[in-house]
Write a protein that holds these residues in place. Structure first.
Motif, PDB file in Angstrom:
ATOM      1  N   VAL A  39       0.844  -1.202   0.000  1.00 34.82           N
ATOM      2  CA  VAL A  39       0.000   0.000   0.000  1.00 34.82           C
ATOM      3  C   VAL A  39       0.878   1.251   0.000  1.00 34.82           C
ATOM      4  N   ASN A  40       1.985   1.211   0.747  1.00 34.41           N
ATOM      5  CA  ASN A  40       2.912   2.348   0.743  1.00 34.41           C
ATOM      6  C   ASN A  40       3.504   2.580  -0.645  1.00 34.41           C
ATOM      7  N   GLY A  45       3.706   5.802  -5.567  1.00 34.66           N
ATOM      8  CA  GLY A  45       3.570   5.911  -7.012  1.00 34.66           C
ATOM      9  C   GLY A  45       2.581   6.970  -7.444  1.00 34.66           C
ATOM     10  N   SER A  46       1.691   7.369  -6.552  1.00 33.69           N
ATOM     11  CA  SER A  46       0.714   8.389  -6.918  1.00 33.69           C
ATOM     12  C   SER A  46       1.276   9.805  -6.834  1.00 33.69           C
ATOM     13  N   PRO A  70       4.309  16.491  -2.535  1.00 33.73           N
ATOM     14  CA  PRO A  70       4.885  16.080  -1.254  1.00 33.73           C
ATOM     15  C   PRO A  70       3.907  15.360  -0.325  1.00 33.73           C
ATOM     16  N   VAL A  71       2.619  15.443  -0.589  1.00 29.24           N
ATOM     17  CA  VAL A  71       1.640  14.831   0.313  1.00 29.24           C
ATOM     18  C   VAL A  71       1.750  13.305   0.332  1.00 29.24           C
ATOM     19  N   PRO A  72       1.800  12.614  -0.814  1.00 30.40           N
ATOM     20  CA  PRO A  72       1.977  11.158  -0.738  1.00 30.40           C
ATOM     21  C   PRO A  72       3.295  10.754  -0.086  1.00 30.40           C
ATOM     22  N   LEU A  75       2.730  11.020   3.602  1.00 33.80           N
ATOM     23  CA  LEU A  75       1.871   9.927   4.054  1.00 33.80           C
ATOM     24  C   LEU A  75       2.632   8.610   4.138  1.00 33.80           C
ATOM     25  N   VAL A  76       3.467   8.337   3.151  1.00 35.80           N
ATOM     26  CA  VAL A  76       4.240   7.096   3.144  1.00 35.80           C
ATOM     27  C   VAL A  76       5.259   7.100   4.274  1.00 35.80           C
ATOM     28  N   LEU A  77       5.903   8.217   4.513  1.00 33.12           N
ATOM     29  CA  LEU A  77       6.870   8.292   5.604  1.00 33.12           C
ATOM     30  C   LEU A  77       6.198   8.039   6.946  1.00 33.12           C
ATOM     31  N   THR A  78       5.040   8.633   7.152  1.00 37.81           N
ATOM     32  CA  THR A  78       4.294   8.398   8.383  1.00 37.81           C
ATOM     33  C   THR A  78       3.833   6.950   8.486  1.00 37.81           C
TER      34      THR A  78
END
Length: 132
Positions: A39-40, A45-46, A70-72, A75-78
């Motif tokens: 999912v990450n 990729g988005s 930068p938002v995805p 989110l992935v880092l979190t």
């Protein structure tokens, strides 16, 4: 680059699903961690992987343009941090469960089912076979 990410996504998704459908408790936890990683990868990729410009909006502009979103990435880092903490905690619980029951097979853990006279949850029927 996007094809490599898509290939990695599907391989991670397939491996995670294969492990999550196993009967071994440790494999199930690792499989769920791999599903979270898939999912990450999809979220990453988005966010326009090909862009090399920083994510700054010029003065007077209304849109980001061709820069990476930068938002995805945030989110992935979190999600990586939360997923790692959840994986460590889950593996700790599984190790404690295996030490306590001396079994790592899901079907051998039937003692955790509610008793037959429990009014809240349906009981486990003794008719179910414990062999595959």
């Amino acid at each position: 680059m996007i094809w490599a990410l898509a290939f990695a996504l599907w391989i991670t998704l397939a491996a995670g699903l294969y492990l999550a459908l196993s009967r071994d408790v440790v494999r199930i936890v690792i499989g769920l961690g791999l599903l979270g990683s898939a999912v990450n990868l999809a979220l990453l990729g988005s966010g326009r992987l090909e862009a090399t410009q920083p994510a700054f909006i010029a003065v007077g502009a209304q849109a980001l343009g061709t820069a990476a979103n930068p938002v995805p990435q945030a989110l992935v880092l979190t999600a990586i941090v939360i997923g790692l903490a959840l994986m460590c905690f889950s593996l700790l619980l599984v190790v404690a469960l295996v030490r306590r029951t001396v079994a790592d097979d899901v079907r051998a853990l039937r003692w955790a089912e509610p008793p037959a006279d429990d009014p809240v949850q349906p009981p486990w029927s003794a008719d179910e076979s414990l062999t595959p």
